[in-house]
Write a protein that holds these residues in place. Sequence first.
Motif, mmCIF file in Angstrom:
data_model
loop_
_atom_site.group_PDB
_atom_site.id
_atom_site.type_symbol
_atom_site.label_atom_id
_atom_site.label_comp_id
_atom_site.label_asym_id
_atom_site.label_seq_id
_atom_site.Cartn_x
_atom_site.Cartn_y
_atom_site.Cartn_z
ATOM 1 N N VAL A 123 0.842 -1.195 0.000
ATOM 2 C CA VAL A 123 0.000 0.000 0.000
ATOM 3 C C VAL A 123 0.882 1.252 0.000
ATOM 4 O O VAL A 123 0.589 2.220 -0.712
ATOM 5 C CB VAL A 123 -0.966 -0.006 1.206
ATOM 6 C CG1 VAL A 123 -1.632 1.358 1.399
ATOM 7 C CG2 VAL A 123 -2.021 -1.092 1.038
ATOM 8 N N ARG A 124 1.964 1.238 0.753
ATOM 9 C CA ARG A 124 2.856 2.403 0.798
ATOM 10 C C ARG A 124 3.481 2.692 -0.569
ATOM 11 O O ARG A 124 3.787 3.833 -0.883
ATOM 12 C CB ARG A 124 3.945 2.210 1.851
ATOM 13 C CG ARG A 124 3.440 2.371 3.276
ATOM 14 C CD ARG A 124 4.568 2.413 4.279
ATOM 15 N NE ARG A 124 5.281 1.156 4.396
ATOM 16 C CZ ARG A 124 4.954 0.162 5.217
ATOM 17 N NH1 ARG A 124 3.903 0.280 6.002
ATOM 18 N NH2 ARG A 124 5.671 -0.933 5.257
ATOM 19 N N ARG A 125 3.666 1.656 -1.384
ATOM 20 C CA ARG A 125 4.268 1.817 -2.710
ATOM 21 C C ARG A 125 3.226 1.910 -3.836
ATOM 22 O O ARG A 125 3.585 2.037 -4.997
ATOM 23 C CB ARG A 125 5.203 0.643 -3.007
ATOM 24 C CG ARG A 125 6.393 0.586 -2.096
ATOM 25 C CD ARG A 125 7.397 -0.460 -2.549
ATOM 26 N NE ARG A 125 6.840 -1.782 -2.760
ATOM 27 C CZ ARG A 125 6.806 -2.754 -1.848
ATOM 28 N NH1 ARG A 125 7.292 -2.548 -0.649
ATOM 29 N NH2 ARG A 125 6.291 -3.929 -2.144
ATOM 30 N N TRP A 126 1.979 1.825 -3.482
ATOM 31 C CA TRP A 126 0.886 1.803 -4.442
ATOM 32 C C TRP A 126 0.905 3.063 -5.298
ATOM 33 O O TRP A 126 1.101 4.177 -4.800
ATOM 34 C CB TRP A 126 -0.412 1.711 -3.663
ATOM 35 C CG TRP A 126 -1.665 1.510 -4.437
ATOM 36 C CD1 TRP A 126 -1.795 1.029 -5.710
ATOM 37 C CD2 TRP A 126 -2.984 1.782 -3.975
ATOM 38 N NE1 TRP A 126 -3.122 0.973 -6.064
ATOM 39 C CE2 TRP A 126 -3.870 1.434 -5.005
ATOM 40 C CE3 TRP A 126 -3.488 2.279 -2.778
ATOM 41 C CZ2 TRP A 126 -5.239 1.578 -4.884
ATOM 42 C CZ3 TRP A 126 -4.846 2.411 -2.653
ATOM 43 C CH2 TRP A 126 -5.712 2.060 -3.694
ATOM 44 N N ASP A 127 0.656 2.885 -6.573
ATOM 45 C CA ASP A 127 0.638 4.001 -7.524
ATOM 46 C C ASP A 127 -0.721 4.685 -7.445
ATOM 47 O O ASP A 127 -1.576 4.525 -8.327
ATOM 48 C CB ASP A 127 0.919 3.485 -8.939
ATOM 49 C CG ASP A 127 1.010 4.613 -9.947
ATOM 50 O OD1 ASP A 127 1.297 5.753 -9.540
ATOM 51 O OD2 ASP A 127 0.784 4.342 -11.134
ATOM 52 N N ASP A 128 -0.921 5.427 -6.394
ATOM 53 C CA ASP A 128 -2.157 6.164 -6.172
ATOM 54 C C ASP A 128 -1.787 7.449 -5.440
ATOM 55 O O ASP A 128 -0.624 7.685 -5.113
ATOM 56 C CB ASP A 128 -3.139 5.328 -5.357
ATOM 57 C CG ASP A 128 -4.598 5.755 -5.542
ATOM 58 O OD1 ASP A 128 -4.841 6.890 -5.994
ATOM 59 O OD2 ASP A 128 -5.494 4.962 -5.236
ATOM 60 N N THR A 129 -2.776 8.252 -5.149
ATOM 61 C CA THR A 129 -2.496 9.519 -4.472
ATOM 62 C C THR A 129 -2.005 9.249 -3.053
ATOM 63 O O THR A 129 -2.408 8.257 -2.419
ATOM 64 C CB THR A 129 -3.756 10.401 -4.408
ATOM 65 O OG1 THR A 129 -4.722 9.758 -3.572
ATOM 66 C CG2 THR A 129 -4.317 10.663 -5.792
#
Length: 138
Positions: A65-71
């Motif tokens: 989640v910390r590396r997720w490509d999202d805002t």
Amino acid sequence: MHLLQLLLFLPLFVFSSGALAQRAISGEDCFSLGGQADARTCLEKRVLDSDVALKDTEEDVLAYVRRWDDTPENRRRVHAYVLSSGKQYLRYRKEQCELQAALAAGGTGGSHRRFLCILELNEQRMGYLQSVKEMTKR
């Protein structure tokens, strides 16, 4: 497939695959070891291993989640929900598995029922967390 549909159906695929193998991992095979004391010892070890695996799975999901490509805001929100739902899960698991133990009506199977419940619910939680991880990969 839409995101909502994937969220709804992915856990079904995870839970249906390898169901027989999961039963062995869950501790039911502990009852083939001999007496009640051997089964209890086996189940206790399985619960400890399962709790470690659950914690590792949650940490792995949080890392994704910390590396997720999202805002950044959405990553923080999902991260917070994973942590919050983990705390709620532990409360639910405690109550649900105490209920299972109580259904033994004071019999010697109470602890076995509690351990099997914990193992089953941990497997479900890990499956769900894996589906969350899969969603962050997309």
